[in-house]
Write a protein that holds these residues in place. Sequence first.
Motif, short mmCIF file in Angstrom:
data_model
loop_
_atom_site.label_atom_id
_atom_site.label_comp_id
_atom_site.label_asym_id
_atom_site.label_seq_id
_atom_site.Cartn_x
_atom_site.Cartn_y
_atom_site.Cartn_z
N LEU A 25 5.96 6.42 -0.18
CA LEU A 25 4.76 5.75 0.31
C LEU A 25 4.83 4.25 0.09
CD1 LEU A 25 2.06 8.29 -0.90
CD2 LEU A 25 3.04 8.05 1.40
N HIS A 26 5.44 3.84 -1.02
CA HIS A 26 5.63 2.42 -1.30
C HIS A 26 6.48 1.77 -0.20
CE1 HIS A 26 6.36 -1.23 -3.55
NE2 HIS A 26 7.66 -1.00 -3.57
N HIS A 27 7.55 2.43 0.21
CA HIS A 27 8.41 1.89 1.27
C HIS A 27 7.65 1.80 2.60
CE1 HIS A 27 12.31 1.43 -0.62
NE2 HIS A 27 12.04 2.52 -1.31
N ILE A 28 6.84 2.79 2.90
CA ILE A 28 6.05 2.76 4.13
C ILE A 28 5.07 1.58 4.09
CG2 ILE A 28 4.32 3.97 5.50
CD1 ILE A 28 5.72 6.60 4.59
N ALA A 29 4.41 1.40 2.96
CA ALA A 29 3.48 0.28 2.80
C ALA A 29 4.19 -1.04 3.02
CB ALA A 29 2.82 0.33 1.43
N LEU A 30 5.38 -1.20 2.45
CA LEU A 30 6.15 -2.43 2.63
C LEU A 30 6.48 -2.66 4.10
CD1 LEU A 30 8.60 -2.35 -0.42
CD2 LEU A 30 6.53 -3.74 -0.13
N GLY A 31 6.73 -1.59 4.83
CA GLY A 31 6.99 -1.70 6.27
C GLY A 31 5.81 -2.28 7.03
N PHE A 32 4.62 -2.07 6.52
CA PHE A 32 3.41 -2.63 7.10
C PHE A 32 3.02 -3.96 6.45
CE2 PHE A 32 2.57 1.90 8.23
CZ PHE A 32 2.44 1.72 9.60
N ASN A 33 3.91 -4.47 5.58
CA ASN A 33 3.66 -5.71 4.84
C ASN A 33 2.38 -5.59 3.99
OD1 ASN A 33 4.48 -8.27 4.04
ND2 ASN A 33 3.20 -9.27 5.57
N MET A 34 2.25 -4.44 3.33
CA MET A 34 1.09 -4.16 2.49
C MET A 34 1.58 -3.71 1.11
SD MET A 34 -1.06 -1.77 5.14
CE MET A 34 -2.63 -1.84 4.32
N THR A 35 0.71 -3.85 0.13
CA THR A 35 0.98 -3.20 -1.14
C THR A 35 0.60 -1.73 -1.01
OG1 THR A 35 -1.21 -3.56 -2.07
CG2 THR A 35 0.41 -5.33 -2.39
N LEU A 36 1.09 -0.92 -1.93
CA LEU A 36 0.72 0.49 -1.90
C LEU A 36 -0.77 0.65 -2.13
CD1 LEU A 36 1.58 3.41 -1.63
CD2 LEU A 36 2.10 3.43 -4.06
N ALA A 37 -1.33 -0.19 -2.99
CA ALA A 37 -2.78 -0.13 -3.25
C ALA A 37 -3.57 -0.41 -1.97
CB ALA A 37 -3.16 -1.12 -4.34
N GLU A 38 -3.13 -1.39 -1.19
CA GLU A 38 -3.81 -1.68 0.07
C GLU A 38 -3.63 -0.52 1.05
OE1 GLU A 38 -3.30 -6.50 0.41
OE2 GLU A 38 -1.58 -5.23 0.88
N PHE A 39 -2.41 -0.01 1.14
CA PHE A 39 -2.11 1.08 2.07
C PHE A 39 -2.96 2.31 1.78
CE2 PHE A 39 0.77 4.65 3.33
CZ PHE A 39 0.80 4.40 4.69
N LEU A 40 -3.10 2.64 0.51
CA LEU A 40 -3.86 3.83 0.12
C LEU A 40 -5.32 3.53 -0.19
CD1 LEU A 40 -1.28 5.58 -2.23
CD2 LEU A 40 -1.75 6.06 0.18
N ASP A 41 -5.69 2.25 -0.12
CA ASP A 41 -7.04 1.81 -0.48
C ASP A 41 -7.40 2.29 -1.88
OD1 ASP A 41 -9.47 0.48 -0.15
OD2 ASP A 41 -10.43 2.21 0.79
N TYR A 42 -6.48 1.99 -2.82
CA TYR A 42 -6.61 2.46 -4.21
C TYR A 42 -6.23 1.31 -5.14
CZ TYR A 42 -6.39 5.86 -8.02
OH TYR A 42 -6.59 6.56 -9.17
N PRO A 43 -7.17 0.42 -5.47
CA PRO A 43 -6.87 -0.79 -6.24
C PRO A 43 -6.22 -0.54 -7.60
CG PRO A 43 -9.13 -0.84 -5.40
CD PRO A 43 -8.57 0.52 -5.10
#
Length: 55
Positions: A25-43
């Motif tokens: 999931l971290h790699h997918i988030a990076l693909g969207f130029n997001m942190t994992l927290a942003e991607f999952l909406d989990y600060p």
Amino acid sequence: MCGLNQSTIDNIVRGVTKDPRVQTLHHIALGFNMTLAEFLDYPELNEYSFDEEDH
């Protein structure tokens, strides 16, 4: 864009992979130029450390 195999992404999207690893999931988030927290909406994940050697 995220460095994962297309089949990995396809399996997640189709629901074949029901519980993807956090590192995936971290790699997918990076693909969207997001942190994992942003991607999952989990600060709370902002404090989590990813070891790049475990991918």
